[in-house]
Design an enzyme around this catalytic site. Structure first.
Site, PDB file in Angstrom:
ATOM      1  N   ASP A   1       3.899  -1.171  -2.236  1.00 49.00           N
ATOM      2  CA  ASP A   1       3.279  -2.074  -1.300  1.00 49.00           C
ATOM      3  C   ASP A   1       2.004  -2.547  -2.006  1.00 49.00           C
ATOM      4  O   ASP A   1       1.424  -1.807  -2.784  1.00 49.00           O
ATOM      5  CB  ASP A   1       2.932  -1.261  -0.041  1.00 49.00           C
ATOM      6  CG  ASP A   1       2.389  -2.138   1.051  1.00 49.00           C
ATOM      7  OD1 ASP A   1       2.845  -3.279   1.164  1.00 49.00           O
ATOM      8  OD2 ASP A   1       1.509  -1.662   1.779  1.00 49.00           O
TER       9      ASP A   1
ATOM     10  N   ASP B   1       0.715   2.655   1.598  1.00 54.75           N
ATOM     11  CA  ASP B   1      -0.441   3.352   2.149  1.00 54.75           C
ATOM     12  C   ASP B   1      -0.163   3.815   3.572  1.00 54.75           C
ATOM     13  O   ASP B   1      -1.011   4.402   4.218  1.00 54.75           O
ATOM     14  CB  ASP B   1      -1.690   2.473   2.099  1.00 54.75           C
ATOM     15  CG  ASP B   1      -1.510   1.211   2.909  1.00 54.75           C
ATOM     16  OD1 ASP B   1      -0.393   0.960   3.382  1.00 54.75           O
ATOM     17  OD2 ASP B   1      -2.496   0.479   3.079  1.00 54.75           O
TER      18      ASP B   1
ATOM     19  N   ASP C   1       4.000   0.485   7.084  1.00 54.86           N
ATOM     20  CA  ASP C   1       5.247   0.535   6.330  1.00 54.86           C
ATOM     21  C   ASP C   1       6.078   1.796   6.546  1.00 54.86           C
ATOM     22  O   ASP C   1       6.873   2.163   5.695  1.00 54.86           O
ATOM     23  CB  ASP C   1       5.076   0.208   4.842  1.00 54.86           C
ATOM     24  CG  ASP C   1       3.772   0.649   4.262  1.00 54.86           C
ATOM     25  OD1 ASP C   1       3.172  -0.120   3.534  1.00 54.86           O
ATOM     26  OD2 ASP C   1       3.340   1.768   4.558  1.00 54.86           O
TER      27      ASP C   1
HETATM   28  P1  ADP Z   1       0.710  -5.800   2.735  1.00 55.08           P
HETATM   29  O1  ADP Z   1       2.158  -6.005   2.552  1.00 55.08           O
HETATM   30  O2  ADP Z   1      -0.077  -6.484   1.672  1.00 55.08           O
HETATM   31  O3  ADP Z   1       0.313  -4.375   2.943  1.00 55.08           O
HETATM   32  P2  ADP Z   1       0.647  -6.328   5.610  1.00 55.08           P
HETATM   33  O4  ADP Z   1       2.130  -6.272   5.835  1.00 55.08           O
HETATM   34  O5  ADP Z   1      -0.151  -5.205   6.141  1.00 55.08           O
HETATM   35  O6  ADP Z   1       0.287  -6.587   4.071  1.00 55.08           O
HETATM   36  O7  ADP Z   1       0.096  -7.681   6.230  1.00 55.08           O
HETATM   37  C1  ADP Z   1       0.572  -8.904   5.752  1.00 55.08           C
HETATM   38  C2  ADP Z   1      -0.342 -10.017   6.112  1.00 55.08           C
HETATM   39  O8  ADP Z   1      -0.439 -10.123   7.537  1.00 55.08           O
HETATM   40  C3  ADP Z   1      -1.765  -9.825   5.640  1.00 55.08           C
HETATM   41  O9  ADP Z   1      -1.939 -10.288   4.335  1.00 55.08           O
HETATM   42  C4  ADP Z   1      -2.544 -10.647   6.645  1.00 55.08           C
HETATM   43  O10 ADP Z   1      -2.528 -12.009   6.310  1.00 55.08           O
HETATM   44  C5  ADP Z   1      -1.753 -10.454   7.922  1.00 55.08           C
HETATM   45  N1  ADP Z   1      -2.294  -9.379   8.756  1.00 55.08           N
HETATM   46  C6  ADP Z   1      -1.694  -8.203   9.014  1.00 55.08           C
HETATM   47  N2  ADP Z   1      -2.440  -7.440   9.831  1.00 55.08           N
HETATM   48  C7  ADP Z   1      -3.566  -8.158  10.072  1.00 55.08           C
HETATM   49  C8  ADP Z   1      -4.748  -7.900  10.832  1.00 55.08           C
HETATM   50  N3  ADP Z   1      -4.934  -6.745  11.501  1.00 55.08           N
HETATM   51  N4  ADP Z   1      -5.694  -8.849  10.861  1.00 55.08           N
HETATM   52  C9  ADP Z   1      -5.522  -9.991  10.186  1.00 55.08           C
HETATM   53  N5  ADP Z   1      -4.451 -10.276   9.454  1.00 55.08           N
HETATM   54  C10 ADP Z   1      -3.472  -9.391   9.385  1.00 55.08           C
HETATM   55 MG    MG Z   2       0.266  -2.518   3.974  1.00 53.53          MG
END
Ligand code: ADP
Ligand code: MG
Length: 697
Positions: free
Chosen positions: A385, A592, A596
């Site tokens: 991730d 992390d 996920d």
């Molecule tokens: P990654 O795969 O990089 O871990 P996430 O799946 O956690 O990312 O989130 C994907 C995208 O969704 C983030 O890059 C962001 O744009 C948006 N996002 C997710 N959670 C939040 C939040 N709590 N506040 C703002 N944006 C969020």
């Molecule tokens: Mg993440």
């Protein structure tokens, strides 16, 4: 030999330490009671037993040598001829001194109906040898068997001790203040929100936040990280770390049973129930092996003799000849009995994995079962991730952009911070922190919110003071029908954009930035060098950001703009590339743990990083890396490979030697001396080898 060992930890040992497990029946000690009993009482008893056994073996060895010379088995000037019954009586003395407990154990087992137990087999083999007149051999086998047991017992006890000590991170007491006086209480009795005091040199008993004092903590027991960690007021601290410098006062945030220490101990304890394929193989094998060898022994004792007698192949027809035939074949059969116990295998293979898991734990890698350690050694695809795994995952607010002129930057930030305040996503934390920083900590009162809806992979929606607020990426804005097209930022800004809308209208955006961890580059390279065929990055973030992050990294494939369910699909696609054979390469997913959990579960091996705080991640993962150091992943694979190699070696050595002795015994080339020597020797060798498991640089 049914159960191989138990890992019990200090906080449980008092319950465990009752007669049955630790009453130290002299001979069951080895496979049943070990791990648990490091409490004073039982330990003492163990040592006493060892001492007694030591003397018994010493005396009977000396007697044996003396008798062998006296009775003329080896001719010396003072050798005398004596009638067989006197000779037998003489040899029975060292025989019983060395083995009375084995014989008693065998009788007990017979009464319990356990016929193929190793004590029983040893008893039959040695009594059989006495019956055919091999007195010195019988005594020697008994002595040597005991020496072997003693040794492998001692070796595995020592390793278990050291692993247990390593896991001995449970605090004994918590210090609270009552009526102005310090008082030590049991950590289990401390409620959430209590102030506890930890002096330098003491272990922090419960998770909490520092309210007074600065210090440095030794967190090596939790994270494997040996550098002290500086902490000050407001720092979050975990139980199990040791306070190094000065008195700190902590407000507890968890009860003992939910604190880091309890969680870790629970995990390691559970790891025992998840057996590797090698271990399962050994268990099944042992179940078949012993009866087979005993069956062969019986056949060997009876069939050739009968055949020889009736076909007239005997040397001559008189009674002595027949007796000799029987004696010869029974002797060969007894060799089978001596090698029929699979102890080398049954002890050394699980011990190898146990040591491997302990070695990982020492480096801050918690493996939840030896099956995962085994799978990890076959890893072929590593999927990461992005946020929090490859990157630091601690965002900083880079810019705040306004759409109109009605709201100031601070007002936009305030609304966003309120909306994000309920989420633990790294982006949310950075926005809330930035707001607190700008207004000053003391007056940071967040607006009231309700109806919070966190949408994994999108962002957060909430009602802030009656208005419907959404904070998140483009996808979230599309869903909420917020127009953002005339607000095109992508080419100018290289950060993650969090749009903020109020009642369906775009208010502004906050650009947050993350950084690639310092150790990521080398870790990915190490993985490739250690035989991983593919490093893959998954992210919910925009493609541009994914590409920017991957610039310097050894990544073979990137998936961007994924929702949590798309991440599962991506992993499934990668899994299908590995094929369906039983021995296919394995897929490791490292995340992390923030949103996920589904992927962690779906992957062959789910690795959660830096997730001491997150229960969900610990639940869903198979391996937990206590700090967020990505370099631990290649390290874990190395440990897994080493452990697996050693387990395999042990299977190879033990089986090889056993089979060789069986064949030689059946052919009449090996005698019982050699058989027991080989049997015990292999057991000792395999145990020593097991201790090397997982010791990598
Ligand atoms: P990654 O795969 O990089 O871990 P996430 O799946 O956690 O990312 O989130 C994907 C995208 O969704 C983030 O890059 C962001 O744009 C948006 N996002 C997710 N959670 C939040 C939040 N709590 N506040 C703002 N944006 C969020
Ligand atoms: Mg993440």
């Amino acid at each position: 030999m049914k159960e191989v060992f138990n890992i019990n930890f200090h906080n449980h040992e008092y319950e465990h330490c009752h007669e049955d497990e630790c009453g130290c029946h002299e001979h069951h000690h080895e496979h049943k009671s070990h791990g648990g009993c490091s409490c004073g009482h039982c330990h003492h008893e163990h040592e006493e037993n060892h001492k007694v056994l030591f003397w018994r073996l010493g005396i009977s060895s000396v007697l044996l040598v003396f008798l062998v010379l006296l009775t003329g088995h080896i001719k010396v000037p003072f050798s005398v001829e004596m009638p067989f019954f006197i000779e037998l009586a003489c040899f029975l003395v060292p025989f019983f001194i060395a083995g009375y407990d084995i014989l008693c154990g065998a009788i007990k087992n017979i009464l319990h109906g356990e016929l193929l137990d190793e004590e029983f087999l040893m008893a039959i083999a040695t009594i059989g040898a006495l019956a055919i007149g091999e007195y010195p051999e019988a005594t020697f086998v008994m002595i040597f068997y005991q020496i072997g047991e003693f040794f492998s017992d001692y070796a595995s006890e020592k390793t278990r001790d050291s692993v247990t000590k390593l896991m001995d991170i449970s605090p004994e007491f918590a210090t609270i203040k009552e009526n102005g006086e310090f008082k030590q209480v049991r950590p289990e009795s401390v409620k959430i929100g209590t102030l506890i005091y930890v002096k330098p040199g003491e272990r922090i008993p419960l998770d909490g936040v520092i309210v007074e004092g600065n210090s440095a903590l030794d967190t090596s027991a939790l994270t494997g990280e040996s550098l002290p960690q500086e902490v000050c007021v407001q720092s979050e601290v975990y139980s199990g770390s040791i306070n190094l410098n000065s008195l700190i006062c902590i407000r507890t945030s968890k009860e003992y049973k939910d604190s880091a220490v309890s969680k870790i101990l629970e995990l390691v304890e559970q790891s025992e129930s998840k057996k590797s394929r090698s271990e399962n193989f050994i268990t099944k094998f042992a179940r078949v092996y012993t009866p087979c060898v005993v069956g062969f022994a019986l056949a060997l004792a009876i069939i050739p003799s009968l055949v020889q007698m009736f076909t007239g192949l005997a040397l001559n027809d008189d009674q002595i000849g027949t007796l000799l035939i029987w004696k010869n074949w029974i002797h060969r059969a007894l060799i089978f009995l001596v090698v029929s116990c699979p102890c080398a295998l049954v002890i050394s293979v699980p011990l190898s994995f146990f040591v491997g898991i302990g070695e990982s734990a020492k480096r801050g890698i918690l493996v939840k079962g030896s099956n995962y350690l085994e799978s990890l050694s076959k890893a072929k695809i590593c999927v990461f991730d992005k946020t929090g795994t490859l990157t630091k995952g601690s965002f900083i607010v880079d810019k705040i952009l306004k759409v109109g002129t009605e709201n100031s930057e601070l007002e936009i930030l305030e609304i966003a911070a309120a909306c994000e305040s309920a989420s633990t996503h790294p982006i949310s934390i950075s926005i809330v922190d930035e707001f607190k920083k700008r207004v000053g900590n003391s007056s940071s009162v967040l607006k009231n919110i309700s109806d919070v809806k966190e949408r994994a992979g999108f962002g957060v929606c909430a009602t802030v003071e009656g208005k419907k607020v959404a904070c998140g990426n483009k996808k979230l804005m599309d869903e909420e029908n917020v127009e953002i097209s005339d607000f095109n930022l992508t080419d100018k800004n290289s950060g993650t954009i969090v749009y903020i809308s109020v009642d369906g209208k775009l208010l502004g955006a906050i650009i947050v930035k993350d950084q690639v961890k310092a150790e990521t580059k080398k870790a990915l390279l190490d993985l490739k060098n250690s035989g991983i065929s593919k490093n893959v990055m998954l992210t919910g973030d925009k493609e541009e950001i994914a590409l920017e992050v991957s610039k310097d990294l050894v990544l073979d494939q990137i998936f961007a703009e994924l929702l949590p369910q798309n991440k599962v699909e991506a992993v499934e696609k990668l899994l299908s590339e590995l094929g369906t054979s039983k021995n296919r390469g394995k897929l490791v997913f490292c995340g992390d743990g923030i949103n996920d959990a589904p992927v962690l579960t779906r992957a062959d091996i789910g690795v959660a990083m830096g997730s001491l705080g997150s229960d969900a991640a610990i639940e869903a993962s198979d391996i937990v890396i206590m700090d967020d150091n990505i370099a631990k992943i290649p390290l874990a694979i190395k440990i897994a490979k080493s452990t697996n190699k050693i387990a395999k070696e042990n299977i190879g050595i033990s089986l090889g030697v056993k089979i060789a002795v069986l064949v030689l015994g059946a052919l009449g080339i090996a005698n019982m001396w050699l058989a027991i020597f080989a049997d015990v020797g292999v057991c000792v060798l395999a145990t020593l080898n097991a201790i090397r498991a997982g010791k990598v640089k």
